[in-house]
Scaffold this motif. Sequence first.
Motif, short mmCIF file in Angstrom:
data_model
loop_
_atom_site.label_atom_id
_atom_site.label_comp_id
_atom_site.label_asym_id
_atom_site.label_seq_id
_atom_site.Cartn_x
_atom_site.Cartn_y
_atom_site.Cartn_z
N GLY A 116 0.76 -1.24 0.00
CA GLY A 116 0.00 0.00 0.00
C GLY A 116 0.79 1.28 0.00
N HIS A 117 2.12 1.23 -0.04
CA HIS A 117 2.91 2.46 -0.09
C HIS A 117 2.71 3.13 -1.45
CE1 HIS A 117 4.91 1.63 3.69
NE2 HIS A 117 5.22 0.41 3.27
N LEU A 118 2.47 4.44 -1.45
CA LEU A 118 2.20 5.18 -2.68
C LEU A 118 3.45 5.90 -3.16
CD1 LEU A 118 0.27 6.44 -4.82
CD2 LEU A 118 -0.21 8.24 -3.15
N ASP A 119 3.77 5.75 -4.45
CA ASP A 119 4.85 6.51 -5.07
C ASP A 119 4.29 7.90 -5.37
OD1 ASP A 119 6.76 7.68 -6.69
OD2 ASP A 119 7.25 5.81 -7.74
N ILE A 120 4.38 8.79 -4.41
CA ILE A 120 3.75 10.11 -4.53
C ILE A 120 4.47 10.97 -5.58
CG2 ILE A 120 5.10 11.14 -2.68
CD1 ILE A 120 1.38 11.82 -3.52
N GLY A 121 5.78 10.76 -5.76
CA GLY A 121 6.53 11.55 -6.72
C GLY A 121 5.99 11.39 -8.14
N LYS A 122 5.83 10.15 -8.57
CA LYS A 122 5.29 9.89 -9.91
C LYS A 122 3.84 10.36 -10.02
CE LYS A 122 8.20 5.95 -11.20
NZ LYS A 122 8.24 4.52 -11.58
N THR A 123 3.09 10.22 -8.92
CA THR A 123 1.69 10.64 -8.93
C THR A 123 1.57 12.15 -9.11
OG1 THR A 123 1.09 8.79 -7.47
CG2 THR A 123 -0.46 10.64 -7.60
N ASP A 143 -0.92 9.52 4.73
CA ASP A 143 0.51 9.57 4.43
C ASP A 143 0.79 8.58 3.29
OD1 ASP A 143 3.27 9.40 4.36
OD2 ASP A 143 3.50 9.47 6.53
N PRO A 144 1.45 9.01 2.21
CA PRO A 144 1.77 8.09 1.12
C PRO A 144 2.59 6.89 1.57
CG PRO A 144 2.15 10.36 0.45
CD PRO A 144 1.89 10.38 1.93
N GLU A 145 3.33 7.03 2.68
CA GLU A 145 4.16 5.92 3.15
C GLU A 145 3.40 4.94 4.04
OE1 GLU A 145 7.76 7.35 4.85
OE2 GLU A 145 8.46 8.28 2.99
N SER A 146 2.12 5.19 4.24
CA SER A 146 1.31 4.26 5.05
C SER A 146 0.91 3.05 4.21
CB SER A 146 0.06 4.96 5.57
OG SER A 146 -0.76 5.41 4.48
N THR A 147 0.47 2.00 4.88
CA THR A 147 0.02 0.79 4.20
C THR A 147 -1.50 0.80 4.07
OG1 THR A 147 -0.26 -0.46 6.25
CG2 THR A 147 1.94 -0.47 5.23
N PHE A 148 -2.02 -0.15 3.28
CA PHE A 148 -3.48 -0.26 3.16
C PHE A 148 -4.12 -0.46 4.53
CE2 PHE A 148 -2.37 -2.00 -1.21
CZ PHE A 148 -2.83 -0.89 -1.90
N ASP A 149 -3.54 -1.34 5.33
CA ASP A 149 -4.10 -1.64 6.65
C ASP A 149 -4.07 -0.41 7.56
OD1 ASP A 149 -4.63 -4.24 5.94
OD2 ASP A 149 -2.81 -5.06 6.83
N GLU A 150 -2.98 0.32 7.53
CA GLU A 150 -2.88 1.52 8.37
C GLU A 150 -3.92 2.56 7.98
OE1 GLU A 150 1.92 1.34 9.40
OE2 GLU A 150 1.19 2.41 7.63
N ARG A 151 -4.14 2.71 6.68
CA ARG A 151 -5.14 3.69 6.24
C ARG A 151 -6.56 3.24 6.60
NH1 ARG A 151 -1.44 4.06 2.00
NH2 ARG A 151 -2.61 2.76 0.55
N ASP A 152 -6.81 1.94 6.54
CA ASP A 152 -8.12 1.44 6.96
C ASP A 152 -8.38 1.75 8.44
OD1 ASP A 152 -8.86 0.48 4.50
OD2 ASP A 152 -8.17 -1.57 4.87
N GLN A 193 -11.39 4.22 9.77
CA GLN A 193 -12.42 3.79 10.72
C GLN A 193 -12.43 4.68 11.96
OE1 GLN A 193 -14.83 1.67 10.00
NE2 GLN A 193 -13.84 1.51 8.00
N HIS A 194 -11.26 5.04 12.43
CA HIS A 194 -11.17 5.92 13.59
C HIS A 194 -11.83 7.27 13.30
CE1 HIS A 194 -9.54 8.01 17.08
NE2 HIS A 194 -9.08 8.95 16.26
N ARG A 195 -11.56 7.80 12.13
CA ARG A 195 -12.15 9.10 11.77
C ARG A 195 -13.65 9.01 11.60
NH1 ARG A 195 -7.58 10.85 7.37
NH2 ARG A 195 -6.00 11.61 8.86
N ARG A 196 -14.13 7.92 11.05
CA ARG A 196 -15.58 7.77 10.89
C ARG A 196 -16.28 7.73 12.26
NH1 ARG A 196 -15.94 3.33 5.89
NH2 ARG A 196 -15.29 4.79 4.24
N VAL A 197 -15.63 7.08 13.19
CA VAL A 197 -16.18 7.04 14.55
C VAL A 197 -16.18 8.43 15.16
CG1 VAL A 197 -15.79 6.19 16.90
CG2 VAL A 197 -15.61 4.62 14.96
N GLN A 198 -15.08 9.17 14.97
CA GLN A 198 -14.98 10.52 15.51
C GLN A 198 -16.04 11.44 14.91
OE1 GLN A 198 -12.71 12.21 18.00
NE2 GLN A 198 -14.65 13.26 17.70
#
Length: 409
Positions: free
Chosen positions: A48-55, A81-90, A94-99
């Motif tokens: 899940g790490h994103l290559d933000i430079g190319k993007t 964060d582009p350096e986060s993983t799919f699981d970390e973003r999930d 979810q935390h933000r939706r609860v908030q």
Amino acid sequence: MWGGPAEPADSYYAVRPGCTDVPRTRFKIKPGKTLSARKWQAAFSLDGHLDIGKTLHRIQRGGIHPSIRGEVWEFLLACYDPESTFDERDQIRQHRRVQYARWKNECREIFPVIGSGRYITAPVITEDGQPIQDPFVLSEINPGMNGNNTEMMKELTPRGPLDKKAIQWLLTLHQIGLDVMRTDRTLVFYEKQENLSKLWDILSVYAWIDTDVGYGQGMSDLCSPMIILLEDEADAFWCFERLMRRLRGNFRCTGNSVGVEKQLSYLAAVTQVIDPKLHHHFETLGGGDYLFAFRMLMVLFRREFSFCDSLYLWEMMWALEYDPDLFSLYEEPGSNITKAVGSNKGKPKSRRPCGKYERENMKIKSSDASLPISVFLVASVLKDKSSKLLHEARGLDDVVKVSLHVCSF
């Protein structure tokens, strides 16, 4: 297909039949240049790490395909964060939706119309916190209700006497509703009551949590694209909240001024350098304060361009201004909505990829926050319109008429 014909993007944001005064859209989806769904998916590693430079490079070349625009914006606006993983973003999502649900419930306890699928356009209380017993108001709050008005108003304030924060918030709700009714009404999307109420809910919750700024006219124009692009209401709210981190200073009012006036003064200074004759002309007409450009800076050309073109303009600016450190800044312990872009000036910068404009700013050894690219964009509009403004503008009304017709380029 690479090098194929450009595809019109208007079909993704359908306009109501009969709306003939809509600005013509110039943005087209260009194969090989526009960030496509395939290129977007290929930019992620297996975890899940994103290559933000190319993007960023791809966005700066040709914008973002409408089908993926919402999820890309979440990275451009530092929701993730582009350096986060799919699981970390999930987990973050979810935390933000609860908030968001928690904040929305707080609002609903004070005013049950929040989250009901409706919205209001008439004031419900006086400035001293007394309910307004007006039949129109009551019918908006609870259509078809024939019961006792007093009992109904008790239900609206179940926690007892209202404090100053609640009163101030309730006083803004009808203004939000009036603005919601006027926002992007040429779009088919807003033919549905549920979409109007979703926009009202998000703006109402934001006004509740941002006690310093609250709600200001123009925020509905900034929030509207978020709920169109992101299906989940909470995700749309957080995307809007991140955008407001950049722009909330424009809406902050003091006794004698509005926050955007600082940018207007910068705009005047820039114009004086690039076109002294035009600046002198504005001063002669009594427009040296540049208030005629107020709307362009407040809502980032949302009302000058077509809906589709304004989104393209936004993402181009955000890609150029992209700062890889903003996510960590916003997520610092104790960080709140008041921590905005520019708060990390003077701190060591990371070596991660950033936008071209931000990269140039990093070369400037200054602790002051850099000017947003929107100031230079407005200045370039005025420069391009210089000849027309000098020959046709004989008063401030003419300046507004000429300068705001950006879509005539």
